[in-house]
Scaffold this active site. Sequence first.
Site, PDB file in Angstrom:
ATOM      1  N   ASP B 439      11.639  18.122  82.766  1.00  6.04           N
ATOM      2  CA  ASP B 439      12.749  18.327  81.865  1.00  6.04           C
ATOM      3  C   ASP B 439      13.229  19.765  82.076  1.00  6.04           C
ATOM      4  O   ASP B 439      12.510  20.575  82.656  1.00  6.04           O
ATOM      5  CB  ASP B 439      12.220  18.129  80.440  1.00  6.04           C
ATOM      6  CG  ASP B 439      13.264  18.429  79.417  1.00  6.04           C
ATOM      7  OD1 ASP B 439      14.411  18.017  79.644  1.00  6.04           O
ATOM      8  OD2 ASP B 439      12.947  19.054  78.404  1.00  6.04           O
ATOM      9  N   LYS B 620      35.456  26.408  67.337  1.00  2.00           N
ATOM     10  CA  LYS B 620      34.747  26.754  68.569  1.00  2.00           C
ATOM     11  C   LYS B 620      34.250  25.472  69.211  1.00  2.00           C
ATOM     12  O   LYS B 620      33.900  24.511  68.510  1.00  2.00           O
ATOM     13  CB  LYS B 620      33.598  27.718  68.301  1.00  2.00           C
ATOM     14  CG  LYS B 620      32.454  27.139  67.527  1.00  2.00           C
ATOM     15  CD  LYS B 620      31.349  28.160  67.366  1.00  2.00           C
ATOM     16  CE  LYS B 620      30.228  27.563  66.524  1.00  2.00           C
ATOM     17  NZ  LYS B 620      29.240  28.534  66.095  1.00  2.00           N
ATOM     18  N   ASP B 870       9.081  18.670  76.956  1.00  5.97           N
ATOM     19  CA  ASP B 870       8.670  19.221  75.678  1.00  5.97           C
ATOM     20  C   ASP B 870       9.255  18.479  74.499  1.00  5.97           C
ATOM     21  O   ASP B 870       8.829  18.675  73.375  1.00  5.97           O
ATOM     22  CB  ASP B 870       9.112  20.681  75.582  1.00  5.97           C
ATOM     23  CG  ASP B 870      10.611  20.786  75.458  1.00  5.97           C
ATOM     24  OD1 ASP B 870      11.294  20.064  76.193  1.00  5.97           O
ATOM     25  OD2 ASP B 870      11.088  21.563  74.624  1.00  5.97           O
ATOM     26  N   ASP B 874      11.768  13.306  76.214  1.00  2.00           N
ATOM     27  CA  ASP B 874      10.933  13.216  77.422  1.00  2.00           C
ATOM     28  C   ASP B 874       9.789  12.232  77.255  1.00  2.00           C
ATOM     29  O   ASP B 874       9.035  11.987  78.196  1.00  2.00           O
ATOM     30  CB  ASP B 874      10.353  14.598  77.757  1.00  2.00           C
ATOM     31  CG  ASP B 874      11.435  15.644  77.872  1.00  2.00           C
ATOM     32  OD1 ASP B 874      12.459  15.326  78.485  1.00  2.00           O
ATOM     33  OD2 ASP B 874      11.267  16.744  77.332  1.00  2.00           O
TER      34      ASP B 874
END
Lengths: 350, 1239
Positions: B439, B620, B870, B874
């Site tokens: 990952d 944003k 992590d 995953d």
Amino acid sequence: MQNANGSTAGSSSASGEASAPLRNSKRPKYSRFTQQELPACKPILTPRWVISVFTLIGIIFVPIGLAALAASNKVVEIVYRYDDDCVPPNMVNMKVAYIQNDTIDKTCTKTLKVPKHMSQPIYVYYQLDNFYQNHRRYVKSRNDAQLRKASEANETSGCDPERTANGAPIVPCGLIAWSLFNDTYSFAIRNRNLTVNKKDISWKSDRDHKFGKDVYPRNFQNSTLRGGAKLNLTKPLSEQEDLIVWMRTAALPTFRKLYGRIEQDLVINDAITVQLQNNYNTYSFSGKKTLVLSTSSWIGGKNDFLGIAYLTVGGLCFFLAVAFTIVYLVKPRKLGDPSYLSWNRNPAGH
Amino acid sequence: MDGKGWERVRMARLGGSSASRGREAAQLRQVSSQTVRLGRVQPQAPSHRTIYCNDREANLLARFKVCGHIIYGVSIPRICWHLSYFFCKILIYLVALLLFQVNSVSTTKYNILTFLPKGLFEQFRRVANLYFLMISILSTTPISPVSPVTNVVPLSLVLLVSLIKEAFEDWKRFQNDIAINSTPVDVLQGENWETVSWRKLQVGDIIRTANLDGETNLKIRKALERTWDYVFPEKASEFKGEIQCEQPNNSLYTFTGNLIVENQTLPLSPNQILLRGCSLRNTVHIVGAVIFTGHETKVMMNSMSVPSKRSTLERKLDKLILTLFGGLFFMCLIGAIGSGVFINRKYYYLGLFEDVEQQFNPSNRFVVSILTMFTLITLYSTIIPISLYVSIEMIKFIQCAQFINKDLRMYHAETNTPALARTSNLNEELGQVEYIFSDKTGTLTRNLMEFFKCSIGGVSYGVGITEIERGQAQREGRALNEIQKSDTVVYEKGFNFDDDRIMRGAWRNERDPEIFKEFFRCLALCHTVLPEGDESPEKIVYQAASPDEAALVTAAKHFGFFFYRRTPTTVQLRESHVEKMGNIQDVSYEILNVLEFNSTRKRQSVVCRYPNGRLVLYCKGADNVIYERLAGTNQDIKRLTREHLEQFGSSGLRTLCLAYRDLTIDTYENWNEKFVQAKSSLRDREKKLDEVAEMIEKDLILIGSTAIEDKLQEGVPDCIDTLSRAGIKIWVLTGDKMETAINIAYACNLINNDMKQLIITSETDAIREAEEKGDPVEISRVIRDSVSHDLKRCLEEAQQDLHIFGQKLALVIDGKCLMYALDPSFRVDLLKLSLNCSSVVCCRVSPLQKAQVTSLVKKGARRITLSIGDGANDVSMIQAAHVGVGISGLEGMQAVMASDFAIAQFRFLKDLLLVHGRWSYIRLCKVITYFFYKNLTFTLTQFWFTFHTGFSGQRFYDDWFQSLYNVIFTALPVIILGLFDKDVSASLAKKYPQLYKEGIRNTYFKWAVVGVWAFFAFYQSLIFYYFTTTASENGHNSSGKIFGLWDVSTMAFTCVVITVNLRLLMACNSITRWHHLSISGSILAWFVFIFIYSGVMTPNDRQENVYFTIYVLMSTFYFYLTLLLVPIVALFGDFLYLGLQRWFFPYNYQIVQEIHRDEVDSISRTEFLEIGNHLTPDEARSYAIAQLPREKSKHTGFAFDSPGYESFFASQAGVYVPQKAWDVARRASVRSSKRTSQR
């Protein structure tokens, strides 16, 4: 919940003061064991080591081999196979009938020549071939308890098929005892009988512990089928040394058993007259019977095997040591040459 | 038990059927006294359950009724285990009903009653044990040549050891459980808090706790307003309410339920739920009601299943065992045929009369053969190494518990995390890994977002140089003129920026200060961050959905726009910009609307009102999204900013565009009406909200952009370089954009300029065109064609480049193309292509695709794969691979819980694979082949003997010799070898990573290796048998006495034991005193045994075969001569082989050994002691950062994406938004598609 527990410590230490990073630490403790740093010697089998080990083995083995071979060569042995010779010529084709016929006198007299001076004690062995004393059915057909104690006379388990005869237990029971070797030999030299000492032909431990002093043969060889020798009913088993020797079953189908000792020197070219009682049936299974007279040395009887083996191995080691030394000198391999590493030899592939 | 409780239970279950309620209740009242019987309770699974707060009695019954099966099946045995109540069954039931300790959790496999039967059952599920059980049974029959002891003793010893190990592990689990179950907690009893142990909690209890330990994700949890007052015992005791909630399940992120207080139904969402094992932050204690207890808690339901994997080596071992069975059968067949041929009545001394038993009956040779077959199977059973499995297990267990878990090299001081091996059966698999799937975020990168650069009004600011830029410069060989950072530079988590032009208020002197103000206000206002703690710039802590957001707010703080307080309607800033320096002013901005981020919008806006009445929308978001919505003015800034965005992007920075728009009151009012409408609509709310947002987010004015550095983890490039030199191919599977992914790949040495990049992307014109048309069938056809074409092209190029030019290749493929490439028709091509590449980058992939790619390689290429990650996204990949590695130490347990090994840092893979994995592999190969050898040698001596016994199956050795051979005389040294053997030291293993290739190629456990061992076993057994027997003929000392069978076999056995132990010594690369101890101990054990065993007579029914044999033997020269000769001759072959092999065909490790033969191990004790004790300044900084309260879950990928947030703001506004099903997969897949873009 192991993990939940684990993170407790983690979070509590994380929230602790920065000045105490080592408190509440899960840092593993250093030990040589856990870090796999135990002091160790790391032998490397370098060519030098190979050569020296071979040399060393050679140096040790060759003398031992020579000594063993010399000892074995000192042993004088008279080996005489008599199973065929002792069958009367007219019965050569019906040996089994001959041996099973109790009415025929089995005495057989032969003369042996002493090839070398034989100093006493001279051991008398009989050797049987193709006789499977180590057959499973045979080996287990005995009962040690019965042999050891008079009180266990009825204990015949494992003795099949020679457990009982005429409804009573056999002592000693079992196939081994039943098939006790019953050829006898007597020796004469220049018409004077040679005494054969039959005492102390068995291992002392067997006599003292495995065969009881108060156990007497009973009901032995009384069944319809007679196997081998009869026993002296008045002597305890611990004194029946032929039986004791016989019952220490042999490892291989060819074996020798100690018959007795002639405690007198034999001079070269002496002619020994052997009077054999050829009773034992090896004819039905084409077994051989051989009479052996042998002196002994520190190594025991005549057996070149150990000597030859030591010499061969020692010699081979010397040879290899020399050969490797030559190779080493001609084309030495540099120790720890990085160019030997596979990735240096062939950088592109593996 | 009164009927009241019953009634309520029934009521609750029946729900609203009020018509029948009364009658039913009446009926129930009647029967309740009779029906409360244990036997009558039927397990039921209603769709929900009801919990009565603060009413133990009612809950007891409810629970009893609803979850009767649980009480029966699980709780009672556990209670009896924990409390050691050894009463009869009924008593236990009573105890269970009285005490009702249902919150006790048991993770143990056994209890005292089930341990033996269950443990034995587990053991006999192993083929080897079952086989020996059968052999043991067989050996009680008369056809057996050996007494039962021969097989029973080793079997029982092996079982004993296994059971002790099981018991030990279970005991540890039990201890753990006890510790957890006895955690004190305050329970409301009457009007007081009473401290009781954790296990005594029961559903419905009102508890006060300050110590719910466990998961460390910081999540915002808020009680319903209705219940805010019930904090004090006097008040809390008055609280009566019902909770209707879902049945226990394992989904951590969902919860549906209602709290019914005084006929008012209040919805409960995950926001109100505290999971077992949570720790509290920002509050000293909480008061709550217990909903699920014990094994029904979500955490426990999650933690139950640990994936069980078997190592490849073990599977190969099965094949070896099978081969041994084949060999056994072959040997038995030869013996059986021989016995049929041999048996004959002519051997009259064998007593083969007419009535002889079948096994020796010459009239039926066929039966003789068959029975002898069985005899020989019993006799040769030692060919199957019975203690192999248990030895391997022990070795691996110690390797895990003592070596991996306690390795200081893998201890991460900053997070205080050691490595953790969660499964102990995959150690050697670590030594054979060929493919690593990694990952990116949190694994390769730190997920530590730092404000690094920015572009304001078309000017780029920020003097820092990223790792990636440095790497690029290094590759291109140009020097970077690093600007020395000023001394006063501020370091804070999330802020790593320096530029004298704008720092410390200097921006006021720039050309257009107004745009700076907009920029900073946008940063300070447009976010969903919550400030925490003291309202001073030094002490405030920002709680953000993602580290990006926190970094931006932190940046605003440093620029003088300090966001210090948020109320439901306002955001308060302390602005220090105004006119003169040092003049600080608190300004309160009213936040009118929050247009939250989601994956389709890729932007976030707030509408706020300045104190002076100015209405502004700050926005944003991703560059392309913002650019689409810009007003058509000021092209210069747009162009310059885009250039900067590209620069930032290529430096590996994550970018966001900032924009604003002034609103008139009319525009706003009009729009707000629609917004409120949409917000309160019940159907398609989300869609409608998006549509409404679209209306106002237009005609924006670009302010500039931010660039955030996603820092690489420490040592990642070096580690990747080392691993790839070790022949391991590393694939990065990430949800990032292709450019980001390639950048990261460059930064961490995965791709370099020497490599040829093969790119398969969906970002082609053809595909884009098709997508614009929007016909899904057409789109899929176009992509499919393009993928097919690309694959073919790349494959051709790959073949050419790899085989002709020897160039290394890197494949980059994006998720969309991967979806098609994973299609069965292209799968083979994809596999072929990717196997030719030394590194592969898959970007924009979903968790499912991660798992698919992993299993493609695992199954398609039959290579050993390792996945490291992590986060929750995953998990599937970690489970799919042969070995799953989780990154631990930071937040989030999901990956760790699913993994086989947990390490704190990616760089520790180097130690895990190259050191531990490699050693484990080599050790286990040695252990297995050695076991194979020693048992084969031993059994073959028996086999040769069979030829000389008329194939009768007579045993050569005494029963006890044979039974103790495996478990005493040769057991320990091989375990020592398995633990301590070390060909090269840890530092050398890392210095020469190429050594690892031997594991990938399985060099040490090939059939050729086994063949060599088999050959020497064959040779040695011949030596043992023939040398000892041949030498034993004739007399052996001057007494002329002759040896028997048992003398010879004792001799042979002595030689076997000595040789086999010495052979082990020859196989060792490093010899510690443990080796000396165990080897000499084993040989000594044999002598001690035989001295005692042959020296005594026992009264029981024992054949006194070996009585005195050793003493007889030792009185002869034969013994000593043979003892010297046979082992040396037997080992002669091995020695010659080893010598020649090393001389002429040395293994790489042997060369390395030679190169460093004179060196002492470079790592010294002091160096080790320093690990974790002294921190470098850098480490100290990271440590200090780590000490700060933790940030939000890192599972959350994009800055604004957090499941909790939406609802938090919504509930602030008084609107209840039902929680969506937010399972792990969805969550993660959302993550992968929501990244800031850089263009």
